[in-house]
Design a protein around this motif. Structure first.
Motif, short mmCIF file in Angstrom:
data_model
loop_
_atom_site.label_atom_id
_atom_site.label_comp_id
_atom_site.label_asym_id
_atom_site.label_seq_id
_atom_site.Cartn_x
_atom_site.Cartn_y
_atom_site.Cartn_z
N GLY A 440 58.68 21.84 26.94
CA GLY A 440 60.15 22.14 26.86
C GLY A 440 60.92 21.32 27.50
N ASP A 441 60.34 19.88 28.02
CA ASP A 441 61.11 19.15 29.11
C ASP A 441 61.65 18.07 28.30
OD1 ASP A 441 61.96 17.65 31.23
OD2 ASP A 441 59.99 17.33 31.95
N THR A 442 63.06 18.31 28.17
CA THR A 442 63.79 17.15 27.31
C THR A 442 64.28 15.96 28.30
OG1 THR A 442 65.85 18.09 27.42
CG2 THR A 442 64.28 18.83 25.63
N ALA A 443 64.16 16.28 29.78
CA ALA A 443 64.95 15.45 30.62
C ALA A 443 64.65 14.00 30.34
CB ALA A 443 64.62 15.85 32.08
N ALA A 444 63.40 13.41 30.38
CA ALA A 444 63.14 12.28 29.98
C ALA A 444 64.04 11.55 28.85
CB ALA A 444 61.74 11.73 29.89
N ALA A 445 64.13 12.36 27.64
CA ALA A 445 64.69 11.81 26.52
C ALA A 445 66.24 11.75 26.82
CB ALA A 445 64.20 12.66 25.37
N THR A 446 66.58 13.19 27.18
CA THR A 446 68.16 13.11 27.42
C THR A 446 68.68 12.07 28.22
OG1 THR A 446 68.03 15.06 29.00
CG2 THR A 446 68.25 15.34 26.53
N GLY A 447 67.79 12.08 29.43
CA GLY A 447 68.22 11.12 30.61
C GLY A 447 68.43 9.57 30.01
#
Length: 493
Positions: A440-447
């Motif tokens: 559930g970790d989108t941080a790499a993509a959204t970053g």
């Protein structure tokens, strides 16, 4: 010496007033009492009159002639203000105010017609909207370089793109989309739909969790209900809406993720651009690339749907699907359907292509409003093999034409094309993306999206910002390859 700062200060107030008008539009679709419709139409017309007067103010031409840009950002601001000023001066103040007044009223009339399934309740108003938009398009053709009336309207949503270019893209896409659909529907693989009742409170709790998972900042936004989900605002006030059908939680969850993509684009634009012409998404096609990559390439991926599966089990308990793999297939189930916003990724662009052709004919006069429902139903049967069963599933399903958004629909498919390019580059640059999404970790993509695209706002032209983010000019190939691979795996093709 003061021309540039004077121009930017004047433009800042114009942008602030435009945000106020956007907030009135948000209120009309979420909170406004039904009895206020006529007064709100007058309010919108009055504010549009103020905005039009500012956008055509004679001082703008003088400032633009004398202003020297201090840097590349300033030069881009001048170019965008110059283009907006040229377009605004083509439209008489009377026409701008009348379009604002009528489209405000028309939105409510459309909503009533849709609820009542009565096309005839809406068509007289739609005819007036079409006539006003034709008048505006003709005025723009006479005062700008637009080749056709439709191109003049399209420029508002996707600058530097023509209907001829979009038609060529669609002509290249259609054969592969139809072939993929036919292979899927002929595969013999049956993917069961989701069944059950999923209470509104639980759906909205999950919707908020989805928005937070994708980085939406609730200290600068809010989530509300609307008939047709949308995102509104920029900078420090960006609001999203969703809708709830208790038998279909995917409608709520994926509408929320979609609008979160739009909202995060606006929230992540460089703060220094706030209330300038750079302080908003550069085009609706680029905007849609963000909503579609959040919703589809990320939100409907196998790793992320595995995470959603666990969240839904925690919220609703057992709901008849036993494994993440089965859930992923259900989320991505392919089946011809009436509603564009609920369409699977294989059918979605076919919905857009139909609307693109119909609205081009409406604007040119080749199609009369009186014949629109028949044209819609005939084309839908030809493209999807299913007869439209009721107006709310046909002509009355979309809000866009009621509010005068002619030229807007093709940007949805352009957004899909751009999203395909972005996703290919994202996977190249973030090799452990799937492992992150499974948590559930989108941080790499959204970053990555924030740094490569979102922060720039309107600084670069639409196709340029995609090329800068990905390292290549945008084309439809990556999207079609992604669809073939994804649905080939789900349906065993």
């Amino acid at each position: 010496m003061t021309a540039f700062p004077d121009l930017i200060a004047f433009q800042r107030d114009t942008e602030a007033l435009a945000q106020v008008m956007g907030r009135l539009g948000w209120d009309q679709e979420t909170m406004m009492p039904r009895g206020a419709a006529e007064q709100r139409a007058d309010e919108m017309a009055a504010l549009e009159g103020v905005l039009h007067a500012r956008r055509t103010d004679p001082r703008l031409a003088d400032w633009l002639d004398r202003a020297d840009a201090p840097d590349a950002e300033g030069a881009r601001m001048l170019a965008l203000i110059r283009r907006a000023h040229a377009r605004a001066t083509c439209i008489p103040a009377r026409l701008a105010a009348e379009i604002a007044r009528l489209t405000s009223l028309s939105q409510g009339i459309w909503a009533e017609a849709r609820a009542r399934d009565e096309v005839d309740h809406f068509l007289p108003t739609l005819r007036q909207v079409v006539m006003l938009k034709r008048e505006a398009a003709q005025a723009l053709c006479e005062g700008t370089e637009a080749a056709t009336a439709y191109d003049a309207l399209l420029e508002e949503y996707e600058p530097e793109t023509t209907a001829e270019e979009i038609a060529a893209i669609f002509d290249r896409m259609r054969p592969r989309l139809v072939a993929l659909r036919d292979r899927i529907l002929g595969s013999g693989r049956i993917v069961a739909p989701l069944k059950g009742e999923f209470p509104q409170d639980g759906q909205l709790r999950l919707a908020r969790k989805m928005a937070e998972a994708f980085g939406y900042d609730f200290t600068r936004g809010r989530l509300d209900l609307a008939v047709h989900p949308f995102s509104s605002g920029s900078g420090a006030d960006v609001r999203i809406t969703t809708r709830v059908v208790e038998a279909d939680p995917f409608n709520c969850l994926y509408s929320t993720i979609h609008e979160t993509g739009h909202a995060c684009y606006e929230q992540n634009i460089a703060p220094a651009f706030a209330l300038t012409v750079l302080g908003q998404g550069v085009s609706m096609g680029v905007h849609e690339s963000q909503s579609r990559i959040y919703e589809n390439q990320l939100g409907r991926s196998a790793p992320f749907t595995g995470w959603i599966f666990r969240q839904m089990q925690a919220e609703f308990g057992s709901f008849g699907i036993e494994t993440p793999e089965e859930f992923h297939a259900t989320v991505n189930r392919v089946q011809p359907g009436f509603i564009r916003t609920e369409a699977d990724e294989v059918h979605y662009n076919l919905h857009i292509m139909m609307r693109f052709d119909l609205e081009r004919d409406l604007v040119s006069g080749a199609l009369d409003v009186a014949d629109l429902e028949e044209a819609w139903n005939d084309r839908f049967l030809a493209d999807f093999g299913v007869a439209v069963d009721r107006p709310a599933h046909g002509l009355l399903q979309d809000v866009h034409w009621s509010v005068g958004l002619f030229g807007y629909f093709p940007t949805y498919s352009l957004g899909n094309v751009y999203a395909g390019c972005l996703m290919a580059a994202l996977r190249r640059d973030v090799p452990d993306l799937d492992a992150r999404l499974a948590r559930g970790d989108t941080a790499a993509a959204t970053g990555w999206l924030r740094e490569r695209l979102q922060q720039h706002g309107g600084l670069y032209a639409p196709r340029e910002v995609i090329a800068r983010a990905t390292g290549a000019a945008p084309d439809e190939g990556p999207l079609l390859d992604y669809l073939d691979a994804k649905f080939g795996a789900i349906y065993g093709l």
